[in-house]
Design a protein around this motif. Structure first.
Motif, PDB file in Angstrom:
ATOM      1  N   CYS B  85      40.614  40.945  28.927  1.00 38.20           N
ATOM      2  CA  CYS B  85      42.052  41.103  28.704  1.00 38.20           C
ATOM      3  C   CYS B  85      42.846  41.020  30.003  1.00 38.20           C
ATOM      4  O   CYS B  85      43.965  41.505  30.066  1.00 38.20           O
ATOM      5  CB  CYS B  85      42.346  42.404  27.982  1.00 38.20           C
ATOM      6  SG  CYS B  85      41.650  43.866  28.716  1.00 38.20           S
ATOM      7  N   HIS B  86      42.239  40.383  31.041  1.00 38.78           N
ATOM      8  CA  HIS B  86      42.945  40.250  32.315  1.00 38.78           C
ATOM      9  C   HIS B  86      42.249  39.131  33.098  1.00 38.78           C
ATOM     10  O   HIS B  86      41.094  38.808  32.833  1.00 38.78           O
ATOM     11  CB  HIS B  86      42.879  41.545  33.114  1.00 38.78           C
ATOM     12  CG  HIS B  86      41.468  41.984  33.357  1.00 38.78           C
ATOM     13  ND1 HIS B  86      40.798  42.816  32.491  1.00 38.78           N
ATOM     14  CD2 HIS B  86      40.590  41.662  34.327  1.00 38.78           C
ATOM     15  CE1 HIS B  86      39.558  43.000  32.933  1.00 38.78           C
ATOM     16  NE2 HIS B  86      39.400  42.311  34.047  1.00 38.78           N
ATOM     17  N   ASN B 114      49.029  41.733  28.805  1.00 44.99           N
ATOM     18  CA  ASN B 114      48.477  43.093  28.858  1.00 44.99           C
ATOM     19  C   ASN B 114      49.239  43.827  29.946  1.00 44.99           C
ATOM     20  O   ASN B 114      49.320  43.358  31.081  1.00 44.99           O
ATOM     21  CB  ASN B 114      46.986  43.005  29.186  1.00 44.99           C
ATOM     22  CG  ASN B 114      46.301  44.359  29.212  1.00 44.99           C
ATOM     23  OD1 ASN B 114      46.940  45.396  29.231  1.00 44.99           O
ATOM     24  ND2 ASN B 114      44.988  44.341  29.234  1.00 44.99           N
ATOM     25  N   CYS B 117      45.541  46.662  32.568  1.00 47.03           N
ATOM     26  CA  CYS B 117      44.612  46.335  33.631  1.00 47.03           C
ATOM     27  C   CYS B 117      44.878  45.102  34.510  1.00 47.03           C
ATOM     28  O   CYS B 117      44.413  45.068  35.630  1.00 47.03           O
ATOM     29  CB  CYS B 117      43.173  46.319  33.157  1.00 47.03           C
ATOM     30  SG  CYS B 117      42.890  45.458  31.651  1.00 47.03           S
TER      31      CYS B 117
HETATM   32 ZN   LIG Z   1      41.459  44.062  31.028  1.00 45.66          ZN
END
Ligand SMILES: [Zn+2]
Ligand SMILES: Nc1nc2c(ncn2[C@@H]2O[C@H](COP(=O)(O)OP(=O)(O)OP(=O)(O)O)[C@@H](O)[C@H]2O)c(=O)[nH]1
Ligand SMILES: Nc1nc2c(ncn2[C@@H]2O[C@H](COP(=O)(O)OP(=O)(O)OP(=O)(O)O)[C@@H](O)[C@H]2O)c(=O)[nH]1
Ligand SMILES: [Mg+2]
Ligand SMILES: [Mg+2]
Ligand SMILES: [Zn+2]
Lengths: 211, 211
Positions: B85-86, B114, B117
């Protein structure tokens, strides 16, 4: 991988515990600001008296969401992740320790605002429910597929803003149905109250174990 | 911890490489659907001819954002995280290999949607820029503090929707300033074009190394 295994074993124990106490647990997941807390505020107001509701509030920082829910007079526990962008089963287990499960019918777990990894972690819930706000765009199911695949129901929120966005309902539904053939979609506005009846009705079915 | 150390060492090498080629890199971070790609579309249209722009597009799935940017005739590389997610430095390094850095002045790295993070991972950028859309709510800086602390500039997007939300500008600014005393806030609408001039002006300063 080992992290997920240990998490899943604990989640299975949580699920048994909730079943013993006849508590239906809904893991509410969305991007930040899609309207998780707003949906819970509206839902609790509509359900009050019909069934006994509790809330676990997952956040990275502040107790603001728990304070909003606390004003409604239902039991709420704030879970702070210490930086992690999703809830995991151990923190949920700790939160359950602060609730009287015998006094609950329905437990909402509001996850951290993140459309990606919260969908990977089983928290022992009965069902995952996703929220997409129309202002995020109709392309989100295709771009962030896991959540949309996993949910048992999807709430499309902020439909009062539809006239001011380029949200394409057909494109959204086409993408969503490629990932999830069964989950009902509830088009609502937590601001105006529109569409909430069908969502409340679905919850009552969920409580009867009839998803 | 080791993941971050290895990432940071590679990020430092990327930063040197970009400096050698005199490329200013902006790591654009926001929640899903806050308007990262829309801001880049507007920005590239405004900058075209003034400076040479390239884009690295970070996503979990689909090439939709890269296709939107590709239509504008600038070099763009899609980076797919495979579920993360990053973005992290190794994927960025691979993306740089597909660009001609000697033909660029300004590189945008659109991170995965997101708000948590991505702010933890150094990608070798010159500066992180955050986007908050007014529809997400004024409480986000307090609730997701890391990003707001790290950014060198913050774009407040979708101000055309202000009349239809309960976004409280003063509450937002108070929370943001507790975390970040210096970063300018650009209030814009990528839909109407309002407010973009001051953001473009800031980018020109960033290119001259004058942040
Ligand atoms: Zn992430
Ligand atoms: N116009 C409109 N605004 C809404 C609606 N539902 C929620 N909002 C607004 O959206 C913003 C975010 O709502 P929240 O309920 O705090 O969202 P959340 O998902 O709980 O946010 P986090 O917990 O921080 O991730 C607030 O400003 C709400 O007033 C809606 O149906 N229409
Ligand atoms: N009303 C309004 N809508 C906007 C504005 N900027 C972007 N949008 C809409 O917001 C939605 C999301 O925009 P994107 O640019 O795709 O957002 P993003 O941050 O790149 O999204 P991801 O890359 O998927 O995380 C789209 O429907 C846009 O049309 C704005 O200023 N006002
Ligand atoms: Mg909330
Ligand atoms: Mg985008
Ligand atoms: Zn996470």
């Amino acid at each position: 991988r080992n992290v997920l295994e240990a998490n899943d074993q604990l989640a299975a124990r949580i699920r048994e515990r909730l079943a013993r106490h006849r508590v239906t647990a809904i893991n509410v997941i969305s991007a930040p600001g899609a309207g998780k807390t707003s949906l819970l505020e509206r839902t609790i107001a509509a359900l009050n008296g019909h069934c006994r509701v509790g809330v676990l509030e997952g956040d990275i920082a502040t107790t603001r969401d728990a304070e909003r829910i606390g004003k409604l007079g239902v039991p709420v526990v704030q879970l702070l992740t210490g930086g992690a962008c999703h809830l995991e089963a151990p923190l949920v287990e700790r939160g359950l320790g602060e609730l009287n499960l015998d006094a609950l019918d329905l437990l909402f777990i509001e996850n951290v605002g993140n459309i990606a990894c919260p969908a990977e972690f089983d928290l022992g819930e009965t069902a995952k429910v996703g929220i997409l706000s129309v202002t995020e765009g109709h392309d989100k199911p295709g771009k962030y597929p896991l959540l949309f695949h996993e949910v048992r129901a999807l709430v499309l929120n902020k439909i009062d803003l539809l006239p001011y966005t380029d949200f394409d309902r057909d494109a959204f539904l086409r993408d969503f149905r490629k990932l999830n053939a069964r989950a009902p979609v509830f088009e609502v506005s937590c601001r105006t109250g529109e569409g909430l009846g069908a969502w409340i009705h679905w919850l009552e079915h969920a409580r009867e174990g009839d998803l």
